[in-house]
Design a protein around this motif. Structure first.
Motif, PDB file in Angstrom:
ATOM      1  N   ILE A  99      -7.333   2.693  -2.737  1.00 60.27           N
ATOM      2  CA  ILE A  99      -6.209   3.440  -2.155  1.00 60.27           C
ATOM      3  C   ILE A  99      -5.409   4.165  -3.235  1.00 60.27           C
ATOM      4  CG2 ILE A  99      -3.992   3.156  -0.976  1.00 60.27           C
ATOM      5  CD1 ILE A  99      -6.293   3.070   0.919  1.00 60.27           C
ATOM      6  N   ASN A 151       1.885   1.510  -4.079  1.00 57.10           N
ATOM      7  CA  ASN A 151       0.574   2.066  -4.396  1.00 57.10           C
ATOM      8  C   ASN A 151       0.562   3.592  -4.236  1.00 57.10           C
ATOM      9  OD1 ASN A 151      -2.183   2.953  -4.109  1.00 57.10           O
ATOM     10  ND2 ASN A 151      -2.818   0.857  -3.776  1.00 57.10           N
ATOM     11  N   PHE A 153      -7.100  -2.094  -2.392  1.00 57.24           N
ATOM     12  CA  PHE A 153      -5.903  -1.647  -3.106  1.00 57.24           C
ATOM     13  C   PHE A 153      -6.260  -0.652  -4.210  1.00 57.24           C
ATOM     14  CE2 PHE A 153      -2.507  -1.855  -6.239  1.00 57.24           C
ATOM     15  CZ  PHE A 153      -1.358  -1.871  -5.453  1.00 57.24           C
ATOM     16  N   PHE A 196       0.821  -1.215   0.000  1.00 60.04           N
ATOM     17  CA  PHE A 196       0.000   0.000   0.000  1.00 60.04           C
ATOM     18  C   PHE A 196       0.855   1.265   0.000  1.00 60.04           C
ATOM     19  CE2 PHE A 196      -3.005  -3.080   1.806  1.00 60.04           C
ATOM     20  CZ  PHE A 196      -4.092  -2.852   0.965  1.00 60.04           C
TER      21      PHE A 196
END
Length: 455
Positions: A392, A165, A389, A161
């Motif tokens: 985010i 990400n 995911f 994350f």
């Protein structure tokens, strides 16, 4: 909050301190010795395996081809570390940091090989018939240390994350806003949709997209960098001479300490190619292959391409430009260096390179995080991870993420430690599998020779 920032920074400096860096490089040196300089001896064959028509049969276990597995791993490793990471190494450790980046990558090739060979050997098939593998599986099945496997999966899941990400989405959004005045939330929404569409296809979808997308983006960026090198080929020898000189005798501008050159060269090199972190073997495990050694050689080429080719192109452009002297902003240095040599074009090459590289990193890390989540909470529940995911991605595009970068760096280091421990303890298995595949290759060579004589 300011105190929390300082605590995160302090922890980050500790976990990425000398002990971790020595362990990462030391593991690579140890495996290099045990494998007899395999990264030199077998590199031509490894590159042939990676980029020629696959030798594997449809009957082989696995979900994707050698090439797609490599491209999925490259999707995660080729990123802003190849541009901003190189610039940071030069600004913080001096030009000589590039040499130590190469050293880390050279030994890291043996590490990446070892990770992949274990990932394929100890991989499993989940309830959907998909392959799952990586450090969490070879730690549990190879060492029998379930607790350490759980720790790796937890750190990998959380790191996805951050570094895989939000930081990537934010980098893309910031670049588009600064250069084209595009609202970060709009960028975040588009990235979220594009990421969601790819994730719906699972590893086969990710593999197919990566097999097309990654070569294109790498060639796009490399074309710009190689054009700079070719147009200024007479300056290249001097640039290499300066890099080697500064590696062992840093100038006052770089702090005058060889330790700084080594620290930032090794740290940024590992950040870029991920050798030792344990992320790439998760993709390697999904490859269709008959022997662990065959896929391990393919995986090894990822570090070679990432650092010894792409990072070197970036580094040479920066060094030859000379604008790094007195420069204080790593995020803009690479773009300015390209613009110095290619006016009105160079900066855009880097901007679009950042966009493509960052998006590919999101795609690659989504798979890593999904597999870590599946190990912890069951493969049947990975749909939860995918939804979170994807959401985010949009959130990350609109946030200030200095803190997230710090936290992500910590989880990356924490991922590496269980993985490196496993590599050291399971090194006899790596050597044994290597010997087995060496015998297989000798047999294949003899069969090919016999066929040619008959023909």
């Amino acid at each position: 909050m300011e105190l929390f920032h300082e605590i995160v920074k302090m922890i980050g400096n500790f976990v990425w301190g000398p002990i971790t860096l020595i362990l990462i490089v030391g593991t690579g040196i140890f495996l290099t010795i045990r494998l007899g300089l395999l990264q030199v001896r077998d590199l031509p064959y490894a590159l042939k395996l990676a980029f020629s028509k696959s030798e594997n049969s449809k009957k082989d276990d696995g979900d994707i081809s050698h090439f797609q597995s490599l491209m999925t791993a490259m999707a995660a490793t080729l990123g802003i570390g190849n541009m901003t990471g190189v610039a940071t190494a030069i600004l913080m450790g001096g030009v000589g940091a590039l040499f130590w980046m190469w050293v880390a990558a050279f030994f890291g090739m043996a590490t990446k090989y070892g990770e992949a060979i274990l990932a394929v050997k100890y991989r499993v098939t989940n309830h959907k018939g998909e392959i799952s593998g990586g450090p969490m599986y070879y730690i549990e099945k190879g060492l029998g240390w379930k607790w350490l496997a759980v720790l790796f999966a937890l750190f990998g899941f959380l790191a996805s994350f951050g570094i895989g990400n939000m930081t990537q989405a934010n980098t893309v959004a910031g670049s588009l806003q600064a250069n084209f005045n595009i609202n970060p939330w709009i960028t975040g929404f588009v990235l979220m949709v594009l990421t969601g569409l790819v994730l719906l296809g699972g590893i086969k979808g990710i593999g197919k997209i990566s097999g097309i997308f990654v070569p294109f983006m790498a060639l796009f960026y490399l074309a710009g960098g190689l054009l700079i090198i070719i147009l200024n080929i007479t300056e290249v020898p001097a640039a290499f001479a300066l890099i080697f000189k500064e590696a062992f005798n840093p100038s006052a501008a770089a702090g005058g300490a060889i330790g700084m050159a080594i620290r930032y060269g090794v740290a940024r090199g590992v950040f870029s190619n991920e050798a030792g972190l344990g992320s790439a073997p998760i993709a390697a495990a999904a490859a269709k292959t008959d022997y662990p050694g065959r896929q391990a050689l393919v995986s090894m080429t990822g570090t070679f391409i990432d650092t010894l080719i792409v990072c070197t192109v970036t580094g040479l452009a920066i060094v030859m430009s000379g604008i790094y002297v007195g420069h204080g902003d790593a995020s803009s240095l690479t773009g300015e260096a390209f613009e110095f040599f290619l006016p009105h074009v160079g900066n855009y090459i880097v901007i679009f390179g950042i966009i493509l590289f960052a998006y590919s990193t999101i795609i690659g890390w989504s798979y890593y995080g999904e597999k870590c989540f599946g190990y912890l909470f069951g493969d049947k529940n990975t749909w939860i991870y995918k939804i979170v995911f994807v959401a985010i991605v949009m959130v990350g595009a609109g946030l200030e993420l200095e803190l997230v970068w710090g936290i992500a760096d910590i989880f990356n280091a924490l991922m590496a430690l269980p993985n490196l421990i496993a590599l050291l303890f399971l090194s006899p298995v790596i050597v044994s599998e290597t010997k087995k595949f060496k015998a297989i290759r000798q047999k294949e060579k003899q069969e090919a020779k016999n066929q040619s004589l008959v023909g």
